[in-house]
Design an enzyme around this catalytic site. Structure first.
Site, short mmCIF file in Angstrom:
data_model
loop_
_atom_site.label_atom_id
_atom_site.label_comp_id
_atom_site.label_asym_id
_atom_site.label_seq_id
_atom_site.Cartn_x
_atom_site.Cartn_y
_atom_site.Cartn_z
CD GLU A 120 -8.62 1.07 40.53
OE1 GLU A 120 -8.27 0.01 41.07
OE2 GLU A 120 -7.91 2.07 40.41
NE ARG B 65 -6.36 -12.65 41.56
CZ ARG B 65 -6.79 -11.39 41.64
NH1 ARG B 65 -7.21 -10.90 42.77
NH2 ARG B 65 -6.77 -10.61 40.58
CE LYS C 260 -9.00 -3.99 36.79
NZ LYS C 260 -9.99 -3.11 37.39
P1 ATP Z 1 -6.81 -6.54 38.48
O1 ATP Z 1 -5.74 -7.09 39.36
O2 ATP Z 1 -7.07 -7.34 37.26
O3 ATP Z 1 -6.67 -5.09 38.20
P2 ATP Z 1 -8.65 -5.88 40.49
O4 ATP Z 1 -9.01 -6.78 41.61
O5 ATP Z 1 -7.78 -4.72 40.78
O6 ATP Z 1 -8.13 -6.76 39.31
P3 ATP Z 1 -11.14 -4.58 40.35
O7 ATP Z 1 -11.66 -3.77 39.24
O8 ATP Z 1 -10.78 -3.93 41.62
O9 ATP Z 1 -9.91 -5.35 39.75
O10 ATP Z 1 -12.08 -5.83 40.61
C1 ATP Z 1 -13.46 -5.78 40.70
C2 ATP Z 1 -13.93 -7.03 41.39
O11 ATP Z 1 -13.56 -8.18 40.66
C3 ATP Z 1 -13.32 -7.15 42.77
O12 ATP Z 1 -14.31 -7.50 43.69
C4 ATP Z 1 -12.30 -8.23 42.61
O13 ATP Z 1 -12.10 -8.93 43.80
C5 ATP Z 1 -12.88 -9.09 41.51
N1 ATP Z 1 -11.84 -9.78 40.77
C6 ATP Z 1 -10.78 -9.23 40.13
N2 ATP Z 1 -9.99 -10.18 39.61
C7 ATP Z 1 -10.56 -11.37 39.89
C8 ATP Z 1 -10.22 -12.74 39.63
N3 ATP Z 1 -9.13 -13.06 38.95
N4 ATP Z 1 -11.06 -13.69 40.09
C9 ATP Z 1 -12.18 -13.37 40.77
N5 ATP Z 1 -12.55 -12.12 41.06
C10 ATP Z 1 -11.75 -11.12 40.63
MG MG Z 2 -8.22 -3.12 42.02
#
Ligand code: ATP
Ligand code: MG
Length: 557
Positions: A35, A260, A270
């Protein structure tokens, strides 16, 4: 790591099984779906290495797709930084980068389809009513009074929603599933909400936006993604992912979940990283203390070290906390092989060699990398006045101190044996310089008479060396889980001493090679990387890691 050494993990196994079973004719398409609401972090690197890595292993492809269904938090700066980071990690996506917002028309069409099948309805309950009707994990929910609207009425109301006839939150489009389902996500989840917000891509075209669970599976399906790999939190959402695709005539993607990455002494969300940036608690998204990919890059991490880290932590189905020492170990192992050695003094103390000619300059040969003979040698100027590390001298040293003390002899790396004769102090009694004599017979660092010294220290010429601003880092937080305490704000645990700036002196040879991004080892003090703000007139370097490897140590026990 070679292909044979790579540990087998369940995602690899699933894909291998699908290929042997001929599922999708052996085709493999994964996607990385960030995102664009912040910069990527090391957790994303795990997902990137997994998605791009497995696809490549099985001759498949990977889409980079921006999951931009939340108009308020997303912007172009993030879209650009994310592409830069994925490329820097060494991965190439298939074709152009894709955007979920490209599919808004198709998603709208699919929603009409669900309505026409009697599987979606427009609901007038407010947000708080929706919550109350939803029930609890142990009690079933209650059907909405709007659940039995006719198909025609639903189509008209949904069109009105799209046309902007209602205020934010006034209506939702909900999937008609089962208000008694033990899975709360299946209790008639909202699939569209009204949001009169400008979208950085679609502008003001839409005032309704699809919800994640509805949008994501359709994005996968429209692109023909075979293996949609996401983190464990989405396991409970999978029945909804499946429900949407099973109820529409569209490609059937499948979702698989893995744990994760959680890393000690830092935060990974983020939203929290954004707070650190916005409140100026760090110098930006790419501050070298940040766990962001751009921060790690500025700190001096290599893509190779991040790959080996992601491969080492593996892919599992249980959540755990990874020791940050492992990440540091990975970058040390890589830099040990590739980083040229340089002498630099972080906390200079002047040495005067009383028996060395005033104006003499000798060009001493120094080995660039003992781990890599092909790296060759360089010349280092040796002069009457030098700098050494303040911590390499003690006026009254204990027996086991193998560095310099009055009357003690040590080797000056690549140069000579020097013996300390005397110290000079200022009015406060602090040492301002030390006086030594050198043994001209020991050039190159060995005594022809076979006498040994226990210590070897690094040095630079006092007047030929260059000044440099050097940043030394400590952990950003003082506790292993800064966001583990629900009662406390994670920022309370920020380490006030996470950045120390020193005026160092470095070998002059660095001036000609020290482009931003240049990485080297300062002998005995760590690996360093030239900062993007560095100029030929003012060198700035960041310490990636010190040399001591606490991870390797714990593994040997
Ligand atoms: P955040 O909580 O940091 O905002 P998010 O999951 O909302 O992370 P996205 O931009 O939606 O962030 O994530 C893009 C991809 O990266 C998704 O497929 C998500 O599952 C993966 N991802 C995010 N954080 C992690 C993590 N800590 N370990 C492994 N994969 C991750
Ligand atoms: Mg997200």
């Amino acid at each position: 790591m070679t292909e044979e050494e790579k540990p087998q993990h369940f995602i690899r196994q699933i894909i291998a099984d699908d290929i042997s079973a001929g599922t999708h004719g052996g085709r493999v398409l994964t996607r990385f779906p960030p995102e664009p609401n912040g910069y990527l972090h090391i957790g994303h690197a795990k997902s990137i290495c997994l998605n791009f890595g497995v696809a490549k292993e099985f001759n498949g492809r990977t889409n980079l797709r921006f999951d931009d269904t939340n108009p308020e938090t997303e912007n172009v700066e993030y879209v650009e930084s994310i592409q830069e980071d994925v490329k820097w990690l060494g991965f190439e996506w298939e074709g152009e980068a894709l955007f979920a917002s490209q599919y808004f028309d198709q998603m709208y069409g699919f929603a009409i389809d669900l309505i026409q099948q009697g599987k979606a309805y427009v609901c007038d309950l407010s947000l708080s009513e929706l919550k109350a009707y939803r029930g609890t994990p142990t009690e079933p929910g209650t059907n909405s009074p709007y659940r039995d609207r006719t198909i025609e009425e639903n189509v008209t109301l949904f069109e009105n929603m799209k046309n902007g006839d209602y205020l934010d939150g006034e209506k939702t489009l909900r999937a008609k599933i089962d208000m008694a389902s033990p899975n709360m996500h299946m209790r008639d989840p909202a699939i569209y909400r009204i949001k009169h917000a400008h979208h950085y891509k679609t502008g003001d075209k839409w005032c309704i936006y699809p919800m994640y669970d509805y949008a994501h599976c359709l994005e996968d399906s429209i692109e023909g993604v075979t293996h949609s790999i996401c983190t464990l939190e989405f396991e409970v959402h999978r029945p909804l992912y499946d429900w949407v695709l099973d109820n529409l005539e569209t490609f059937r993607s499948r979702q698989y979940e893995f744990a994760r990455l959680n890393l000690g002494y830092t935060v990974m969300s983020k939203r929290k990283l954004l707070q650190l940036v916005e409140e100026n608690l760090v110098k930006g998204w790419d501050d070298p203390r940040m766990p962001t990919i751009s921060g790690l890059r500025r700190r001096g991490y290599t893509p190779e070290s991040i790959h080996s880290f992601c491969e080492t932590i593996g892919v599992t189905k249980y959540n755990s906390l990874t020791d940050i020492a492992l990440l540091e170990h990975c970058v040390r192992s890589h830099l040990n092989k590739v980083a040229p050695r340089v002498m630099a003094v972080l906390d200079p103390l002047k040495v005067v060699i009383t028996n060395y000619p005033e104006d003499q300059v000798e060009e001493i040969d120094a080995v660039n990398n003992p781990e890599d003979e092909s790296a060759g040698t360089r010349k280092v100027p040796f002069t009457r006045e030098l700098f050494i590390e303040r911590s390499d001298f003690m006026e009254d040293p204990p027996r086991k101190f193998f560095r310099l003390g009055i009357g003690r002899e040590v080797r000056f790396r690549w140069a000579y044996f020097l013996t300390c004769q005397d110290v000079v102090k200022d009015a406060d009694g602090s040492i301002t310089e030390i006086h030594c004599t050198y043994d001209p017979e020991t050039r190159g660092g060995d005594a022809p008479d076979g006498r040994k010294v226990k210590g070897t220290i690094h040095w630079v010429s006092a007047d030929k060396s260059l000044p440099a601003e050097v940043h030394l880092y400590d952990r950003l937080f003082t506790v292993e889980k800064p966001d583990g305490d629900k009662e406390k704000d994670f920022k309370e645990f920020l380490n006030p001493n996470s950045l120390q700036t020193v005026e160092a002196r470095i070998e002059p040879h660095l001036a000609s090679v020290a482009e931003p991004g240049y990485r080297c080892q300062f002998e005995r003090t760590g690996y360093f990387c030239v900062d993007p703000d560095s100029t030929p007139g003012k060198l700035v370097l960041n310490r990636t890691v010190p040399l001591r490897d606490s991870w390797a140590k714990t593994q040997k026990k």
